[in-house]
Design an enzyme around this catalytic site. Structure first.
Site, PDB file in Angstrom:
ATOM      1  N   ASP A  24       0.792  -1.251   0.000  1.00  0.00           N
ATOM      2  CA  ASP A  24       0.000   0.000   0.000  1.00  0.00           C
ATOM      3  C   ASP A  24       0.821   1.296   0.000  1.00  0.00           C
ATOM      4  OD1 ASP A  24      -1.893  -1.947   0.255  1.00  0.00           O
ATOM      5  OD2 ASP A  24      -2.713  -1.252   2.152  1.00  0.00           O
ATOM      6  N   GLU A  72      -4.576  -0.836  -1.324  1.00  0.00           N
ATOM      7  CA  GLU A  72      -5.873  -0.916  -0.650  1.00  0.00           C
ATOM      8  C   GLU A  72      -6.859  -0.038  -1.412  1.00  0.00           C
ATOM      9  OE1 GLU A  72      -5.989   0.206   3.513  1.00  0.00           O
ATOM     10  OE2 GLU A  72      -8.179   0.111   3.547  1.00  0.00           O
ATOM     11  N   LYS A 125      -6.522  -4.956  -3.084  1.00  0.00           N
ATOM     12  CA  LYS A 125      -7.159  -5.602  -1.929  1.00  0.00           C
ATOM     13  C   LYS A 125      -8.191  -4.667  -1.312  1.00  0.00           C
ATOM     14  CE  LYS A 125      -3.411  -4.365   1.323  1.00  0.00           C
ATOM     15  NZ  LYS A 125      -4.158  -3.583   2.284  1.00  0.00           N
ATOM     16  N   LYS A 128      -7.565  -4.762   4.906  1.00  0.00           N
ATOM     17  CA  LYS A 128      -6.259  -4.380   5.446  1.00  0.00           C
ATOM     18  C   LYS A 128      -5.229  -5.466   5.136  1.00  0.00           C
ATOM     19  CE  LYS A 128      -8.168  -0.715   7.157  1.00  0.00           C
ATOM     20  NZ  LYS A 128      -8.144   0.481   6.280  1.00  0.00           N
ATOM     21  N   VAL A 153       3.208   0.299   4.192  1.00  0.00           N
ATOM     22  CA  VAL A 153       2.500   1.091   5.203  1.00  0.00           C
ATOM     23  C   VAL A 153       1.067   0.590   5.356  1.00  0.00           C
ATOM     24  CG1 VAL A 153       3.904   3.112   4.713  1.00  0.00           C
ATOM     25  CG2 VAL A 153       1.731   2.857   3.515  1.00  0.00           C
ATOM     26  N   CYS A 158      -2.038  -2.288   7.854  1.00  0.00           N
ATOM     27  CA  CYS A 158      -2.002  -3.250   6.742  1.00  0.00           C
ATOM     28  C   CYS A 158      -0.771  -4.151   6.761  1.00  0.00           C
ATOM     29  CB  CYS A 158      -2.154  -2.511   5.416  1.00  0.00           C
ATOM     30  SG  CYS A 158      -3.819  -1.826   5.241  1.00  0.00           S
TER      31      CYS A 158
END
Ligand code: C5J
Length: 221
Positions: A24, A72, A125, A128, A153, A158
């Protein structure tokens, strides 16, 4: 076999059974003006991971080892976003970089410095954890990956969720401390301690120069 000086014990892997997960590293989390900053967070706490992560990725690429990036985010119609997550606000709303955490928007994509190269996998995704509602397990199986280096991060959200999911699925995870970031220094410290506590309850922690040194001592694939 590379051996990395790590906590709570040396972490070993083979060049044919390891993959790098980059979790992410998206503009909306990292850039000034993005979603993360709009929540009152200090994005410099995340931005400091970009340089060491770029260096690690360069060595990883030089060894032709697999890199899997995650993002994410949600479908534009939000059909994959649980109402409970939506109710907390932000997701799908208009932000400085487009609709917040919506696939295809500028803010949803990865920062320029760490942009995936052609052939590198990007896993989108909705949650998380990187395993939830994705084909990451199948990807790792095809790669024969048994050991994961998990970066990105945020450390306590996550990254932690992914490392816990991976650990439960039988993967050994190494987390390079300087390649993961939290908006909150205290969460960064405690998050890393939690991973390696109790004999490595769900992983190992090292730093990226140590990992790079272990890799650089190996023949390239
Ligand atoms: C958060 C993430 N913190 N990638 N996402 O909402 O850690």
């Amino acid at each position: 076999m590379p051996t990395v000086d790590a906590k709570p014990s040396p972490f070993t892997f083979e060049l044919d059974n390891v993959a790098l997960l980059v979790i992410d590293m998206q503009r909306d989390f990292l850039l000034p003006g993005g979603f993360g900053e709009s929540l009152g967070n200090d994005v410099s706490q995340l931005a400091r991971t970009i340089e060491p992560l770029a260096a690690l990725m360069a060595v990883w690429r030089a060894h032709n080892l697999p890199i899997i990036h995650t993002r994410e985010g949600h479908l534009p119609d939000l059909s994959d976003c649980p109402p409970s997550k939506l109710a907390r606000g932000g997701i799908g709303e208009q932000g400085a970089f487009g609709r917040i955490l919506i696939r295809g928007e500028y803010g949803h994509d990865i920062v320029d410095e760490l942009a995936p190269l052609d052939g590198e996998l990007v896993v989108d995704k909705p949650g998380k954890g990187a395993f939830y509602a994705t084909d990451l397990s199948d990807i790792l199986e095809k790669l024969n990956a048994k050991k994961l280096v998990v970066t990105g991060v945020t450390t306590e959200v996550c990254v932690h969720t992914t490392v816990r999911e991976a650990n439960d699925r039988g993967y050994d995870c190494l987390v390079p401390a300087d390649c993961v970031g939290s908006y909150f220094p205290e969460f960064q410290r405690v998050g890393l301690e939690m991973i390696a506590a109790q004999g490595g309850i769900f992983g190992w922690v090292a730093d990226s120069p140590t990992l790079i040194a272990a890799l650089s001592s190996q023949e390239q694939k």
